[in-house]
Write a protein that holds these residues in place. Sequence first.
Motif, short mmCIF file in Angstrom:
data_model
loop_
_atom_site.label_atom_id
_atom_site.label_comp_id
_atom_site.label_asym_id
_atom_site.label_seq_id
_atom_site.Cartn_x
_atom_site.Cartn_y
_atom_site.Cartn_z
N GLU A 2 0.83 -1.21 0.00
CA GLU A 2 0.00 0.00 0.00
C GLU A 2 0.87 1.25 0.00
O GLU A 2 0.57 2.24 -0.68
CB GLU A 2 -0.91 -0.01 1.22
CG GLU A 2 -1.90 1.16 1.23
CD GLU A 2 -2.84 1.11 2.41
OE1 GLU A 2 -3.56 2.09 2.61
OE2 GLU A 2 -2.84 0.09 3.14
N THR A 3 1.99 1.18 0.75
CA THR A 3 2.90 2.33 0.81
C THR A 3 3.54 2.57 -0.56
O THR A 3 3.65 3.71 -1.04
CB THR A 3 4.01 2.09 1.84
OG1 THR A 3 3.40 1.89 3.12
CG2 THR A 3 4.95 3.29 1.92
N LEU A 4 3.96 1.46 -1.19
CA LEU A 4 4.56 1.59 -2.52
C LEU A 4 3.55 2.12 -3.54
O LEU A 4 3.88 2.92 -4.41
CB LEU A 4 5.10 0.23 -2.97
CG LEU A 4 6.33 -0.30 -2.23
CD1 LEU A 4 6.67 -1.70 -2.70
CD2 LEU A 4 7.51 0.64 -2.44
N ASN A 6 0.94 4.06 -2.87
CA ASN A 6 0.74 5.50 -2.59
C ASN A 6 1.90 6.33 -3.15
O ASN A 6 1.70 7.43 -3.66
CB ASN A 6 0.60 5.73 -1.09
CG ASN A 6 -0.70 5.20 -0.55
OD1 ASN A 6 -1.69 5.07 -1.28
ND2 ASN A 6 -0.74 4.90 0.75
N LEU A 7 3.11 5.76 -3.01
CA LEU A 7 4.28 6.46 -3.54
C LEU A 7 4.19 6.59 -5.06
O LEU A 7 4.49 7.64 -5.63
CB LEU A 7 5.55 5.70 -3.15
CG LEU A 7 6.88 6.30 -3.64
CD1 LEU A 7 7.08 7.69 -3.06
CD2 LEU A 7 8.06 5.38 -3.27
N TRP A 8 3.75 5.51 -5.73
CA TRP A 8 3.59 5.54 -7.19
C TRP A 8 2.53 6.55 -7.61
O TRP A 8 2.72 7.31 -8.56
CB TRP A 8 3.23 4.14 -7.69
CG TRP A 8 2.74 4.09 -9.11
CD1 TRP A 8 1.50 3.75 -9.53
CD2 TRP A 8 3.48 4.42 -10.30
NE1 TRP A 8 1.40 3.84 -10.90
CE2 TRP A 8 2.61 4.25 -11.39
CE3 TRP A 8 4.78 4.86 -10.53
CZ2 TRP A 8 3.01 4.47 -12.70
CZ3 TRP A 8 5.18 5.09 -11.83
CH2 TRP A 8 4.30 4.90 -12.90
N HIS A 9 1.43 6.59 -6.85
CA HIS A 9 0.35 7.54 -7.18
C HIS A 9 0.77 9.00 -6.97
O HIS A 9 0.18 9.90 -7.55
CB HIS A 9 -0.88 7.23 -6.33
CG HIS A 9 -1.59 5.98 -6.74
ND1 HIS A 9 -2.61 5.41 -6.00
CD2 HIS A 9 -1.44 5.18 -7.82
CE1 HIS A 9 -3.04 4.32 -6.61
NE2 HIS A 9 -2.34 4.16 -7.72
N SER A 10 1.78 9.21 -6.13
CA SER A 10 2.23 10.59 -5.86
C SER A 10 3.26 11.07 -6.88
O SER A 10 3.61 12.26 -6.88
CB SER A 10 2.84 10.68 -4.46
OG SER A 10 4.06 9.95 -4.39
#
Length: 378
Positions: A2-4, A6-10
């Motif tokens: 999920e963290t990865l 979110n990082l991709w979406h940012s």
Amino acid sequence: METLLNLWHSTGIFQLEAGQAIMLVVCLGLIYLAIRKGFEPLLLIPIGFGGVLANIPGAGMAEAGGLLDLLYQIGLPTSVFPLLIFMGVGAMTDFGPMLANPKTLLLGAAAQFGIFGTLLGALAIGSLGIPGLEFTLREAASIAIIGGADGPTSIFVTSRLAPELLGPIAVAAYSYMALVPLIQPPIMRALTSEQERGIVMTQLRHVSQTEKIVFPLVLTLLIGLLLPDAAPLVGMFAFGNLMRECGVVERLADTSRNTLINMVTIALGLTVGAKLSADSFLQVKTLGILLLGMLAFSAGTAAGVIMAKTMNLFSTHKINPLIGSAGVSAVPMAARVSNKVGLEANPQNFLLMHAMGPNVAGVIGSAVAAGVLLSFVG
């Protein structure tokens, strides 16, 4: 995961839209033309890089509160940047060639035909009811001033008449100024013969220092009293020139034509580039403005050349028609183009100083045209 995710979406890559990708390519193209082809790098590099920053998703550089937006609010709607640019240009300008050959004032005046012709053209297009191309009188006047090939004047007029069009009009005006070496030569060659392009002009007379000092004072008073709306532009231009010519404030003149104008050029270029964002630029109205601006600039170039050819019918001392194209106020790019095309026809034909006459006259002419538009439309 999920963290990865979110990082991709940012990331900007995930948020990148097709329009932003197109504008990034366009802005990188401007930088390429500046570096590789030498097309007015002082203008195109800040504009191109400002456009790159404005189209990076999520960076917020051109959004409210961002650096580019702050520069925009300080310098463009207030007209601070264009007026300071005019002062710096005045401090770099020598009125001598124009004073030595006052007939070149007519060439500068003729080149303003593009402004008023485009005003009527924009109104005619607006009356057709084409979706996205409905121009009001104030918008048409702002678009028309692009024909003067004078970025600061275009910004000054548009900020007063149609501030919502400030971005695309500023981009169009500065882009066409930078692309003078590409746009003008085909028009000049099409309207002149090889023999006309080879005309060698006589040596200019010497202009005294007293004439050079008195002229900016007379110009300010004359234009200011007859056309107050043009006084800010003409006044700052004349003030910069007076500092140059009077000989007692060299430190101030040097600051105006070097440090100050360089700082303002950086800020103005980045600010104009910020308006190359996909949301504001990729619209039917913007494309219409670019097309009308091109027509205005081309018409002004052609009118200057035709006026020079007409003057030759009644003059014993022939004028090389190429210098008529310098009547558009892209200083000194248009004068350099006239000289370059003249040298192609005759390697001994140096037209630069002769072309500076109508070039400087064009700056004054575009400022006067701006004052007329503001008086009648504003």
